[in-house]
Enzyme design. Structure first.
Site, mmCIF file in Angstrom:
data_model
loop_
_atom_site.group_PDB
_atom_site.id
_atom_site.type_symbol
_atom_site.label_atom_id
_atom_site.label_comp_id
_atom_site.label_asym_id
_atom_site.label_seq_id
_atom_site.Cartn_x
_atom_site.Cartn_y
_atom_site.Cartn_z
ATOM 1 N N PHE A 179 0.600 -1.186 0.485
ATOM 2 C CA PHE A 179 -0.119 0.200 0.056
ATOM 3 C C PHE A 179 0.347 1.654 0.367
ATOM 4 O O PHE A 179 0.411 2.554 -0.675
ATOM 5 C CB PHE A 179 -0.644 -0.117 1.091
ATOM 6 C CG PHE A 179 -0.119 0.688 2.242
ATOM 7 C CD1 PHE A 179 0.605 -0.079 3.030
ATOM 8 C CD2 PHE A 179 -0.847 1.585 3.101
ATOM 9 C CE1 PHE A 179 1.161 -0.676 4.482
ATOM 10 C CE2 PHE A 179 -0.088 2.520 4.022
ATOM 11 C CZ PHE A 179 0.973 1.713 4.667
ATOM 12 N N LYS A 180 2.670 0.545 0.160
ATOM 13 C CA LYS A 180 2.680 2.188 0.673
ATOM 14 C C LYS A 180 3.341 3.390 -0.856
ATOM 15 O O LYS A 180 3.588 4.025 -1.017
ATOM 16 C CB LYS A 180 3.970 1.933 0.767
ATOM 17 C CG LYS A 180 3.546 2.005 2.244
ATOM 18 C CD LYS A 180 5.473 2.124 3.652
ATOM 19 C CE LYS A 180 5.337 1.856 4.899
ATOM 20 N NZ LYS A 180 4.524 0.448 5.190
#
Ligand SMILES: *Cc1c(COP(=O)(O)O)cnc(C)c1O
Length: 434
Positions: free
Chosen positions: A106-107
């Site tokens: 998700f980063k």
């Protein structure tokens, strides 16, 4: 929009200055002077907007006039060019899958948004800027991939030796070009301490243009609100109810972004802070007392953080009122045994393969929903299970198929520089590299 330092001994900065500096000169985190409310009708409109449109609407007030509208729209479109689906796992629990980006974590969204903002701000600079980042696992890969080949930007990543998975290490060390990996002989807190010290070193800062890319950078932190908007919109459409949202948390940037969206008007029933054995925040939620702890190694290693940086922002958002925070947020600490058992059980009963971070969140959400049986819930699935084969394969008895995007990277040689966990070592490296 202006941002003040949570240490309150630095001048406020606009979005550009806050993004380029990463951290305020007094060592504090930047925090927005006001929390904008979503425009009327925004929540009702959400199902009809793309993630890039949501990002533009949410982020424009935070960026202000630091980036003109057409450029900001383009940045949002590039940062969010992959899906964020909500996938049902059980009758009441769905996964918000955030791992469809280039590094399968998700980063990617925050890293891509920030790298493009920095690229925009450095267009006319002559001195290159060095992005200095400490990673417990996924940050580094996302940042490295977000910045790879961006002109005028050098990336230096510190990661704890032997504490990231082979795939994560490969994503940090095999890219080359403008990306250097420093393999620190210590834990993630050591890495984070070294980076913080570099940002307080006035002599170093005079000689190198340094910026941070950790979740403390406002340009990485703020875009994460988009997950909650698209996730809640999908959950509302499916169930008609505001969901409980469980967030696997380490440095608490992601969860804090969700709280920000909530304060802006997003309908969330309750938040669950899902932690592994590193439980400083769950302990605070229960007792009202916060105590940093040394980081403990776990299966969900991207959350092995003993003293989460963004905890200060959560306190600030709720004016340090423990009862207000507690009313909205419940914390759980999930053991490695519970994590492994959850991966196995959910795979066998629901046919859904969790990664260890998602498993921590699933376990915590289930525990919360047992006390609140009428509520639906979503959890953030923050990484693809292939990134954590050692934790996932024993539970399923099979290798996780490797997505093609990863296969090429896995064949590249590892390139890293070993570093003692002492500030002098980092300082000399940075000065020599300049
Ligand atoms: C970084 C990370 C987390 C924790 O996010 P924070 O914003 O640091 O709380 C959770 N899961 C994965 C896979 C991560 O990479």
């Amino acid at each position: 929009m202006r941002y003040y330092s949570l240490n309150r001994r630095a001048e406020p900065a606009d979005f550009r200055a806050a993004t380029v500096a990463g951290q305020a000169p007094d060592g504090g985190l930047y925090f927005p002077e006001t929390i904008p409310r979503f425009p009327t009708g925004f929540v009702e409109q959400l199902p009809h907007l793309t993630a890039a449109e949501v990002a533009y609407a949410v982020l424009q007030p935070y960026v202000g006039n630091a980036i003109p509208a057409p450029e900001l729209r383009a940045i949002c479109a590039e940062a969010l060019d992959f899906p964020l689906p909500v996938v049902p796992v059980t009758e009441r629990i769905s996964a918000l899958e955030l791992f469809h980006g280039p590094t399968l974590a998700f980063k990617d969204v925050g890293a891509r948004f920030m790298s493009r903002c920095l690229g925009y701000f450095s267009r006319h600079e002559t001195r290159s800027v060095t992005v200095l980042v400490a990673t417990s696992g996924d940050t580094g890969g996302a940042v490295a991939s977000g910045f790879l080949g961006v002109e005028g930007v050098e990336v230096v990543i510190l990661y704890p030796a032997g504490r990231v998975s082979p795939v994560q290490e490969q994503q940090l060390t095999a890219l080359g070009q403008n990306v250097t990996a420093l393999e620190v002989q210590g834990n993630f807190d050591d890495c984070q301490r070294l980076v913080k010290q570099a940002f307080r070193d006035a002599d170093l800062l005079a000689r190198r243009r340094l910026t941070s890319a950790n979740s403390i950078n406002v340009a990485r932190w703020l875009p994460q609100q988009v997950y909650y908007c698209t996730g809640v919109a999908q959950a509302l459409a499916a169930t008609g109810q505001a969901p409980v949202v469980a967030v696997p948390s380490g440095n608490f940037g992601n969860l804090c972004a969700g709280l920000l969206a909530y304060v802006s008007g997003l309908p969330v029933r309750h938040f669950v802070a899902a932690c592994n054995a590193n439980a400083a925040v769950p302990a605070y939620l229960t007792t009202g007392q916060y105590a940093a702890r040394p980081a403990v190694a776990t299966l969900s290693n991207a959350m092995d953080v003993g003293d989460p940086s963004n905890f200060g922002r959560i306190l600030e958002l709720f004016r340090h009122e423990h009862p207000a925070i507690r009313a909205l947020l419940t914390g759980y600490s999930v053991s490695d045994e519970e994590t492994s058992a959850t991966i196995q059980r959910v795979y066998q009963h629901a046919g859904y393969l969790l990664d260890p971070h998602g498993a921590v969140a699933f376990f915590a959400l289930e525990a919360y929903l047992r006390q609140h049986p009428e509520q639906p819930g979503i959890f953030l699935e923050t990484a693809h299970p292939v990134k954590f084969p050692a934790a996932v394969e024993p539970a399923t008895g099979q290798p996780v198929p490797v997505p093609t995007t990863l296969r090429e990277l896995l064949g590249q040689p590892k390139r890293s520089i070993l570093l003692a966990p002492e500030y002098e070592a980092l300082r000399s490296y940075l000065l020599a590299a300049g």
